[in-house]
Design an enzyme around this catalytic site. Structure first.
Site, mmCIF file in Angstrom:
data_model
loop_
_atom_site.group_PDB
_atom_site.id
_atom_site.type_symbol
_atom_site.label_atom_id
_atom_site.label_comp_id
_atom_site.label_asym_id
_atom_site.label_seq_id
_atom_site.Cartn_x
_atom_site.Cartn_y
_atom_site.Cartn_z
ATOM 1 N N LEU A 149 -0.054 0.297 -1.374
ATOM 2 C CA LEU A 149 -0.411 0.571 -0.384
ATOM 3 C C LEU A 149 -1.103 -1.903 -0.216
ATOM 4 O O LEU A 149 -1.178 -2.158 -0.904
ATOM 5 C CB LEU A 149 -1.907 0.471 -0.555
ATOM 6 C CG LEU A 149 -3.190 0.408 0.729
ATOM 7 C CD1 LEU A 149 -2.469 0.844 1.712
ATOM 8 C CD2 LEU A 149 -4.095 0.959 0.390
ATOM 9 N N ASP A 150 -0.699 -2.090 0.828
ATOM 10 C CA ASP A 150 -1.196 -3.651 1.194
ATOM 11 C C ASP A 150 0.096 -4.501 0.509
ATOM 12 O O ASP A 150 -0.495 -6.148 0.188
ATOM 13 C CB ASP A 150 -2.568 -3.725 1.164
ATOM 14 C CG ASP A 150 -3.212 -3.580 2.473
ATOM 15 O OD1 ASP A 150 -2.383 -3.104 3.047
ATOM 16 O OD2 ASP A 150 -4.619 -2.823 1.725
ATOM 17 N N GLU A 151 0.909 -4.032 0.377
ATOM 18 C CA GLU A 151 1.693 -5.015 -1.142
ATOM 19 C C GLU A 151 3.346 -5.146 -0.526
ATOM 20 O O GLU A 151 4.296 -5.902 -1.273
ATOM 21 C CB GLU A 151 1.538 -4.212 -3.305
ATOM 22 C CG GLU A 151 0.046 -4.774 -3.169
ATOM 23 C CD GLU A 151 0.053 -4.137 -4.507
ATOM 24 O OE1 GLU A 151 1.535 -4.042 -5.345
ATOM 25 O OE2 GLU A 151 -0.888 -3.681 -4.565
#
Length: 284
Positions: A227-229
């Site tokens: 997530l969000d990486e």
């Protein structure tokens, strides 16, 4: 004239640029743009070319086959070829926030974005009136814990029906599952606050305000299962101070989100982004 864009990456070695450019010349092509980058750490070579050919004598399938046999196999390349006459089809996923959606659609009708938008998918009905005003089909696919799998199957069905090439999450407030990511690897673009993960949760601007930050920002990236990486495409910041209110933070943040997301979309649709090892090479 027929214009094509070629994206190449492979292990770095001598003679790649000369071989490619000579091949284009031998095929009666004219190179109108060329840029390259070498990652010294991983010894990887990246290149982007735009070439023009006379339409009457140029065959895209033939060119692909010959290029692969003569150049691709020789250097063990990973390569992609894109026809500039063909606009990619982009699906928009939204929830209830409207600022990114309005910005994308405004740029779309102003011909700033080289895309087609065949549909908008949302987990809420709230923004359907916006889609109607732009004459774009809007599908509300509600997502709950119990119906998430069925909702995803419906999303995938719609994406395939409308022959979607890539997806933009315009503040879509749902976690994308591994199945959808696998179908559109490096083809789902998201926008989020640069505060993350320092200021997670539903109200990051409130958290940042309480902390007394001096800059706020936004990041656009490709979606991965982490997530969000995912690989970062574009980022920007603006300065804030003790004189700004939470409302100021939110307004400034939303402006950044729109700008950063639109830049990322332009880079993606112009075939200027290459992904490697969870990083990006972005040609300007």
């Amino acid at each position: 004239m027929k214009r094509i864009t070629i994206l190449i990456n492979c292990k770095d070695s001598k003679g790649i640029i000369a071989s490619v450019t000579n091949f284009i010349h031998q095929q009666s092509g004219n190179i109108v743009y060329i840029d390259q980058h070498v990652d010294r750490v991983d010894n990887m070579f990246f290149m982007r070319l735009e070439c023009e050919f006379s339409k009457g004598v140029f065959s895209l399938p033939v060119f692909k086959n010959v290029f692969n046999e003569v150049i691709g196999k020789k250097f063990d390349m990973t390569w992609r070829l894109h026809d500039s006459d063909s606009k990619p089809k982009m699906a928009i996923f939204v929830s209830k926030y409207e600022h990114c959606l309005y910005d994308i659609l405004s740029r779309y009708i102003s011909n700033e974005l080289e895309v087609e938008i065949p549909l908008i998918i949302s987990n809420h009905p709230d923004l359907e009136h916006i889609a109607k005003s732009f004459n774009i089909p809007y599908f509300c696919v509600k997502v709950t814990k119990e119906t998430k799998q069925q909702a995803e199957e419906e999303q995938l069905r719609l994406l395939k029906e409308y022959k979607v090439d890539f997806i933009v999450l315009a503040r879509y407030m749902q976690i994308i599952s591994s199945k959808l990511i696998a179908e559109y690897t490096d083809h789902i673009i998201n926008i989020h606050h640069s505060f993350l993960p320092a200021f997670p949760g539903a109200k990051p601007y409130h958290s940042a305000y309480k902390r007394g930050v001096k800059i706020i920002g936004a990041t656009s990236h490709y979606v991965t299962e982490d997530l969000d990486e995912g690989p970062i495409i574009e980022q920007d910041i603006t300065r804030v101070s003790h004189t700004h209110t939470i409302k100021d933070f939110i307004l400034k943040g939303r402006d950044l989100e729109k700008i950063v997301l639109s830049r990322a979309l332009k880079l993606h649709t112009k075939r200027k982004v290459m992904v490697y090892n969870n990083k990006t090479v972005v040609f300007t």
